[in-house]
Design a protein around this motif. Structure first.
Motif, PDB file in Angstrom:
ATOM      1  N   ARG A  12       0.835  -1.200   0.000  1.00 17.92           N
ATOM      2  CA  ARG A  12       0.000   0.000   0.000  1.00 17.92           C
ATOM      3  C   ARG A  12       0.878   1.261   0.000  1.00 17.92           C
ATOM      4  O   ARG A  12       0.619   2.206  -0.742  1.00 17.92           O
ATOM      5  CB  ARG A  12      -0.917   0.000   1.218  1.00 17.92           C
ATOM      6  N   GLU A  13       1.914   1.254   0.828  1.00 14.67           N
ATOM      7  CA  GLU A  13       2.811   2.401   0.873  1.00 14.67           C
ATOM      8  C   GLU A  13       3.540   2.574  -0.454  1.00 14.67           C
ATOM      9  O   GLU A  13       3.741   3.701  -0.921  1.00 14.67           O
ATOM     10  CB  GLU A  13       3.816   2.232   2.006  1.00 14.67           C
ATOM     11  N   SER A  14       3.897   1.482  -1.088  1.00 20.12           N
ATOM     12  CA  SER A  14       4.572   1.548  -2.376  1.00 20.12           C
ATOM     13  C   SER A  14       3.654   2.148  -3.438  1.00 20.12           C
ATOM     14  O   SER A  14       4.087   2.972  -4.254  1.00 20.12           O
ATOM     15  CB  SER A  14       5.023   0.156  -2.802  1.00 20.12           C
ATOM     16  N   SER A  15       2.383   1.774  -3.425  1.00 20.37           N
ATOM     17  CA  SER A  15       1.465   2.329  -4.421  1.00 20.37           C
ATOM     18  C   SER A  15       1.205   3.810  -4.159  1.00 20.37           C
ATOM     19  O   SER A  15       1.089   4.595  -5.102  1.00 20.37           O
ATOM     20  CB  SER A  15       0.159   1.538  -4.457  1.00 20.37           C
ATOM     21  N   PHE A  16       1.119   4.225  -2.894  1.00 22.03           N
ATOM     22  CA  PHE A  16       0.952   5.645  -2.589  1.00 22.03           C
ATOM     23  C   PHE A  16       2.173   6.448  -3.023  1.00 22.03           C
ATOM     24  O   PHE A  16       2.050   7.538  -3.584  1.00 22.03           O
ATOM     25  CB  PHE A  16       0.694   5.870  -1.097  1.00 22.03           C
ATOM     26  N   ARG A  17       3.351   5.925  -2.770  1.00 30.24           N
ATOM     27  CA  ARG A  17       4.570   6.614  -3.198  1.00 30.24           C
ATOM     28  C   ARG A  17       4.632   6.708  -4.716  1.00 30.24           C
ATOM     29  O   ARG A  17       5.056   7.715  -5.270  1.00 30.24           O
ATOM     30  CB  ARG A  17       5.805   5.885  -2.695  1.00 30.24           C
ATOM     31  N   SER A  18       4.209   5.644  -5.374  1.00 27.64           N
ATOM     32  CA  SER A  18       4.217   5.636  -6.822  1.00 27.64           C
ATOM     33  C   SER A  18       3.270   6.709  -7.370  1.00 27.64           C
ATOM     34  O   SER A  18       3.626   7.460  -8.286  1.00 27.64           O
ATOM     35  CB  SER A  18       3.813   4.261  -7.334  1.00 27.64           C
ATOM     36  N   LEU A  19       2.073   6.789  -6.820  1.00 32.64           N
ATOM     37  CA  LEU A  19       1.134   7.823  -7.252  1.00 32.64           C
ATOM     38  C   LEU A  19       1.674   9.222  -6.986  1.00 32.64           C
ATOM     39  O   LEU A  19       1.519  10.124  -7.821  1.00 32.64           O
ATOM     40  CB  LEU A  19      -0.207   7.644  -6.540  1.00 32.64           C
ATOM     41  N   ARG A  20       2.306   9.404  -5.846  1.00 38.07           N
ATOM     42  CA  ARG A  20       2.896  10.702  -5.528  1.00 38.07           C
ATOM     43  C   ARG A  20       4.010  11.044  -6.511  1.00 38.07           C
ATOM     44  O   ARG A  20       4.108  12.188  -6.978  1.00 38.07           O
ATOM     45  CB  ARG A  20       3.440  10.704  -4.100  1.00 38.07           C
ATOM     46  N   ASP A  21       4.833  10.065  -6.859  1.00 42.33           N
ATOM     47  CA  ASP A  21       5.905  10.314  -7.820  1.00 42.33           C
ATOM     48  C   ASP A  21       5.348  10.652  -9.198  1.00 42.33           C
ATOM     49  O   ASP A  21       5.862  11.537  -9.876  1.00 42.33           O
ATOM     50  CB  ASP A  21       6.840   9.112  -7.913  1.00 42.33           C
ATOM     51  N   TYR A  22       4.302   9.940  -9.626  1.00 39.29           N
ATOM     52  CA  TYR A  22       3.672  10.263 -10.905  1.00 39.29           C
ATOM     53  C   TYR A  22       3.132  11.687 -10.893  1.00 39.29           C
ATOM     54  O   TYR A  22       3.365  12.467 -11.822  1.00 39.29           O
ATOM     55  CB  TYR A  22       2.521   9.306 -11.223  1.00 39.29           C
ATOM     56  N   GLY A  23       2.396  12.024  -9.858  1.00 40.65           N
ATOM     57  CA  GLY A  23       1.793  13.360  -9.771  1.00 40.65           C
ATOM     58  C   GLY A  23       2.823  14.467  -9.733  1.00 40.65           C
ATOM     59  O   GLY A  23       2.729  15.459 -10.473  1.00 40.65           O
ATOM     60  N   MET A  24       3.823  14.312  -8.871  1.00 40.97           N
ATOM     61  CA  MET A  24       4.857  15.339  -8.766  1.00 40.97           C
ATOM     62  C   MET A  24       5.690  15.416 -10.040  1.00 40.97           C
ATOM     63  O   MET A  24       6.107  16.498 -10.463  1.00 40.97           O
ATOM     64  CB  MET A  24       5.757  15.074  -7.565  1.00 40.97           C
ATOM     65  N   GLY A  25       5.926  14.275 -10.669  1.00 38.74           N
ATOM     66  CA  GLY A  25       6.677  14.278 -11.928  1.00 38.74           C
ATOM     67  C   GLY A  25       5.946  15.038 -13.016  1.00 38.74           C
ATOM     68  O   GLY A  25       6.547  15.829 -13.754  1.00 38.74           O
ATOM     69  N   ILE A  26       4.645  14.839 -13.102  1.00 41.32           N
ATOM     70  CA  ILE A  26       3.850  15.550 -14.107  1.00 41.32           C
ATOM     71  C   ILE A  26       3.849  17.048 -13.810  1.00 41.32           C
ATOM     72  O   ILE A  26       3.969  17.877 -14.724  1.00 41.32           O
ATOM     73  CB  ILE A  26       2.433  14.972 -14.167  1.00 41.32           C
ATOM     74  N   ILE A  27       3.737  17.411 -12.538  1.00 40.35           N
ATOM     75  CA  ILE A  27       3.768  18.833 -12.167  1.00 40.35           C
ATOM     76  C   ILE A  27       5.103  19.459 -12.549  1.00 40.35           C
ATOM     77  O   ILE A  27       5.155  20.564 -13.114  1.00 40.35           O
ATOM     78  CB  ILE A  27       3.469  19.005 -10.666  1.00 40.35           C
ATOM     79  N   TRP A  28       6.213  18.775 -12.271  1.00 41.26           N
ATOM     80  CA  TRP A  28       7.540  19.313 -12.617  1.00 41.26           C
ATOM     81  C   TRP A  28       7.709  19.441 -14.130  1.00 41.26           C
ATOM     82  O   TRP A  28       8.309  20.402 -14.620  1.00 41.26           O
ATOM     83  CB  TRP A  28       8.650  18.445 -12.040  1.00 41.26           C
ATOM     84  N   ILE A  29       7.196  18.460 -14.872  1.00 40.60           N
ATOM     85  CA  ILE A  29       7.312  18.521 -16.334  1.00 40.60           C
ATOM     86  C   ILE A  29       6.504  19.700 -16.881  1.00 40.60           C
ATOM     87  O   ILE A  29       6.977  20.439 -17.750  1.00 40.60           O
ATOM     88  CB  ILE A  29       6.863  17.186 -16.964  1.00 40.60           C
ATOM     89  N   ILE A  30       5.297  19.896 -16.371  1.00 37.86           N
ATOM     90  CA  ILE A  30       4.475  21.026 -16.822  1.00 37.86           C
ATOM     91  C   ILE A  30       5.144  22.353 -16.472  1.00 37.86           C
ATOM     92  O   ILE A  30       5.164  23.289 -17.280  1.00 37.86           O
ATOM     93  CB  ILE A  30       3.058  20.930 -16.217  1.00 37.86           C
ATOM     94  N   LEU A  31       5.725  22.432 -15.282  1.00 38.43           N
ATOM     95  CA  LEU A  31       6.428  23.651 -14.887  1.00 38.43           C
ATOM     96  C   LEU A  31       7.632  23.904 -15.799  1.00 38.43           C
ATOM     97  O   LEU A  31       7.886  25.043 -16.204  1.00 38.43           O
ATOM     98  CB  LEU A  31       6.877  23.545 -13.426  1.00 38.43           C
ATOM     99  N   GLY A  32       8.347  22.844 -16.129  1.00 35.20           N
ATOM    100  CA  GLY A  32       9.479  22.982 -17.049  1.00 35.20           C
ATOM    101  C   GLY A  32       9.041  23.444 -18.424  1.00 35.20           C
ATOM    102  O   GLY A  32       9.678  24.297 -19.052  1.00 35.20           O
ATOM    103  N   LEU A  33       7.919  22.891 -18.923  1.00 33.03           N
ATOM    104  CA  LEU A  33       7.400  23.330 -20.217  1.00 33.03           C
ATOM    105  C   LEU A  33       6.981  24.793 -20.178  1.00 33.03           C
ATOM    106  O   LEU A  33       7.165  25.524 -21.148  1.00 33.03           O
ATOM    107  CB  LEU A  33       6.218  22.441 -20.626  1.00 33.03           C
TER     108      LEU A  33
END
Length: 79
Positions: A12-33
């Motif tokens: 469960r913790e692994s899936s939550f971390r994975s979702l957080r990484d996906y979300g934060m990664g998308i936010i960083w990519i959008i900010l970079g764009l």
């Protein structure tokens, strides 16, 4: 019994971390764009026109965001 519970908690913790990484990664990519295409988007502060520093910072943000998405995909948190 305890091992099964610990396994469920880690999964469960692994899936939550994975979702957080996906979300934060998308936010960083959008900010970079946004930094890279700031001039085309018309976003900017009048005192600071877009320059090469924005492009460099945008590329770094996109690289970091890509790494976060990759880390969320691999899910190697407890190894």
């Amino acid at each position: 019994m305890i091992e099964e519970f610990e396994h469920k908690v880690r999964r469960r913790e692994s899936s939550f971390r994975s979702l957080r990484d996906y979300g934060m990664g998308i936010i960083w990519i959008i900010l970079g764009l946004a930094f890279v295409f700031r001039k085309q988007l018309g976003v900017g502060v009048d005192r600071y026109p877009p320059d090469y520093t924005d492009i460099i910072l945008g590329v770094l943000f996109m690289l970091y965001g890509s790494w976060r998405v990759y880390r969320g995909y691999k899910k190697k948190y407890f190894r």
